[in-house]
Design an enzyme around this catalytic site. Structure first.
Site, PDB file in Angstrom:
ATOM      1  N   ASP A 238       0.763  -0.755  -0.190  1.00 36.53           N
ATOM      2  CA  ASP A 238       0.283  -0.014   0.514  1.00 36.53           C
ATOM      3  C   ASP A 238       0.891   1.279   0.391  1.00 36.53           C
ATOM      4  O   ASP A 238       1.955   1.459   0.976  1.00 36.53           O
ATOM      5  CB  ASP A 238      -0.846  -0.088   1.529  1.00 36.53           C
ATOM      6  CG  ASP A 238      -1.667   0.745   1.594  1.00 36.53           C
ATOM      7  OD1 ASP A 238      -2.664   0.845   0.632  1.00 36.53           O
ATOM      8  OD2 ASP A 238      -2.130   1.704   2.246  1.00 36.53           O
ATOM      9  N   GLU A 298      14.878 -15.614   0.059  1.00 37.24           N
ATOM     10  CA  GLU A 298      15.492 -15.948   0.286  1.00 37.24           C
ATOM     11  C   GLU A 298      14.313 -17.636   0.567  1.00 37.24           C
ATOM     12  O   GLU A 298      14.698 -18.373   1.232  1.00 37.24           O
ATOM     13  CB  GLU A 298      15.352 -15.401   2.304  1.00 37.24           C
ATOM     14  CG  GLU A 298      16.565 -14.942   2.553  1.00 37.24           C
ATOM     15  CD  GLU A 298      16.299 -14.576   4.460  1.00 37.24           C
ATOM     16  OE1 GLU A 298      15.880 -15.228   4.511  1.00 37.24           O
ATOM     17  OE2 GLU A 298      17.011 -13.274   4.228  1.00 37.24           O
TER      18      GLU A 298
END
Ligand code: NOJ
Length: 584
Positions: A238, A298
């Protein structure tokens, strides 16, 4: 469980599930190793208005889970859930009071896990909303800041400043809230004396966090990991252009006629640089996203970030999707393009070239929870800046039949384009904006902060119809609905359209199936010349797409029609109609 800082607990992480969409899922429609987001069709679920299982008139997570099969059946690849976190709901959940818990109005974390598991079983990826620019003033971080003195560590989490004027009685600068009114609110000290001011680019209950503070950055990495460990496939970020503010917070006056989330007016010339507000599109935001990208990388399963960044021109927006930053950014210049062939060709060309230049897919979007639904917007006869909304006394009242016809044509064109497309719940039913909501039912802070001058966004957030003759049109078993549904929505209900040839729902279903069959999301655009300036004519992977945005019929090319957004007879493509044809 929360740690002492009120952030997401890392102990929970260790026991949490680690994979997103399981690679071995029999139902998975996508290859788990592919960069699925490059061509995905992503369906926005606005939880308050999708489906209400509890019967309180506000949609919830269990309601969504029960209806997920409909979305799999529609043929989308992923869902994006607007915020369901703990929140006082002053801005419909974009005012987060706890980033790692579900608001009781929507359910609990177990309901979220059930939803996610079911979505993954159905082959749907799950993207959640992240709101990093501001938190609710109810958030423990802000409450602790309020209870601490000026200059304290707690206050440094947000943007607190002394006021101007002899007594600090004037706000620290002249910034205005995107929702109207001043962007600063003065606090009251413990002894009752007027205190410092805090910044809120949106509602006064949404305090801007200070992203120059490493503490804030660390908390959000914790939050990302909390949801990644729970198995989400990505984040919609956002106000991704707003986190960093210009040093010194200089005064700024937006251009006339503005009102958009960009803080300025979008220019008709999508390549023209607009003046940069000191609170948006500052260079420093990119370091934040580089750090987040490293975190996502990751994890297995190609987790993704999509920026909600109201930034123009497109060339500047492309900075958000450089290879080490986000994966996608919403293409608001495309959304803002009128139903006009030349403008559409230009924005498609620029989007493919500009996003492509940094190795990112273009995205396409026509509706969301912040804009007038495109079944209404595309036939408006007066300017309507984003966020202003439409009400009974707005100039240029909608023309419903024309709007729906254009919306269907525009969607058929959008779904033929390479890249990733976003759909907003209810557009597959052809829902229009609700224009005549009673004033006392409105909830958007924009309405209140402008004293009713701007209607705001409630008209696109009305709970959607599932069954035409059920209580609340199938939205809620009790018939409750937090915004009233128009009686004529019986005809728009999913059950009234399902299996009905020519219905908007069947058009979307067919377009999504063909898009997938021809892998149009991974294709290219080759313009077809010679059909006149009013026709957008292109070829993508053996499919010819013709969209007539003019007001006269044009002769169709020879060939088999695969999809038509409206009736096509006698070899003529009528105005406001799009067809897909098998290219010879
Ligand atoms: C953008 C969101 O889409 C909108 O609904 C919200 O009001 C603002 N950001 C503030 O969070």
């Amino acid at each position: 469980m929360r740690d002492a800082l009120g952030a997401c607990n890392t102990v929970e992480r260790v026991t949490a599930r680690h994979s997103a969409l399981p690679a071995a899922s029999a139902e998975a429609r996508v290859d788990a190793d592919a960069e699925w987001w490059r061509s995905a069709v992503i369906y926005q679920v606005y939880p308050r208005s999708f489906a209400d299982a509890s019967g309180d008139g506000i949609g919830d997570l269990r309601g969504i889970t029960r209806r997920l099969e409909h979305l799999a059946d529609l043929g989308v690849d992923a869902i994006w859930l607007s915020p369901f976190y703990r929140s006082p709901q002053r801005d419909a959940g974009y005012d987060v009071a706890d980033y790692c818990d579900v608001d009781p109005v929507f359910g609990d974390l177990a309901d979220f896990d059930t939803l996610e598991t079911r979505a993954h079983e159905l082959g749907l990826r799950v993207i959640v909303d992240l709101v990093p620019n501001h938190s609710s003033t109810d958030h423990r971080w802000f409450q602790e800041a309020l209870g601490s003195p000026a200059g304290s560590e707690e206050r440094a989490r947000y943007i607190f400043r002394d006021g101007r004027g002899d007594e600090g009685e004037l706000p620290p600068n002249n910034w205005q809230s995107i929702f109207g009114g001043p962007a600063w609110t003065r606090t009251t000290d413990a002894d009752g004396a007027p205190g410092q001011w805090y910044l809120h680019l949106f509602d006064a209950t949404q305090a801007d966090l200070d992203w120059s503070n490493p503490w804030v950055r660390e908390r959000f990495v914790d939050i990302l990991r909390f949801w990644l460990d729970r198995g989400v496939d990505g984040f919609r970020v956002d106000v991704a252009h707003g986190l960093v503010k210009q040093e010194g917070l200089p005064d700024y006056t937006p251009p006339e006629g503005s009102g958009s989330m960009g803080g300025g007016a979008f220019d008709d010339d999508i390549t023209a640089a607009a003046p940069l507000p000191p609170y948006f599109a500052q260079d420093g935001v990119h370091d934040i996203y580089r750090e987040w990208r490293r975190v996502l990388d990751e994890y297995d399963g190609h987790r993704m970030l999509v920026a909600e960044a109201w930034v123009e021109p497109l060339g500047r927006l492309a900075e958000w999707v450089r290879p080490d930053e986000m994966h996608q950014a919403f293409n608001f210049p495309y959304l803002e393009t009128k139903w006009h062939a030349e403008g559409i060709r230009e924005v498609v060309d620029s989007s493919l070239a500009i996003f492509g230049s940094v190795g990112a897919p273009s995205t396409w979007v026509l509706s969301n929870h912040d804009v007038v639904r495109h079944a209404t917007r595309l036939a408006l006869t007066a300017e309507n800046p984003q966020g202003h909304g439409i009400g009974p006394s707005s100039p240029g009242q909608p023309v419903p039949e024309l709007g729906l016809q254009r919306a269907r044509a525009a969607t058929a064109l959008m779904l033929a384009l390479p890249g990733s497309a976003y759909l907003y719940q209810g557009e597959e039913l052809g829902l229009p904006e609700v224009v005549d909501l009673p004033d006392d039912e409105r909830e958007d802070p924009t309405w209140f902060r402008t004293g009713g001058e701007r209607y705001g966004r409630d008209g696109c957030r009305v709970p959607i119809p599932w069954e035409g003759f059920a209580p609340a049109l199938g939205f809620s078993p009790t018939g409750e609905s937090w915004l009233p549904q128009p009686a004529e929505w019986t005809a728009f209900a999913r059950d009234a359209q399902s299996g009905v040839p020519g219905s908007t729902l069947e058009l979307y279903r067919a377009a999504l199936a063909l898009r997938s069959e021809h892998a149009l999301g991974l294709g290219t655009v080759e313009w077809i010349p010679g059909l006149g300036t009013d026709v957008v004519a292109l070829q993508n992977r053996g499919v010819t797409v013709l969209a007539n945005a003019g007001d006269a019929g044009v002769e169709l090319l020879d060939g088999e029609v695969l999809l038509a957004s409206g009736p096509v007879d006698d070899g003529v493509l009528p105005p406001d109609t799009t067809v897909w044809m098998r290219a010879d």
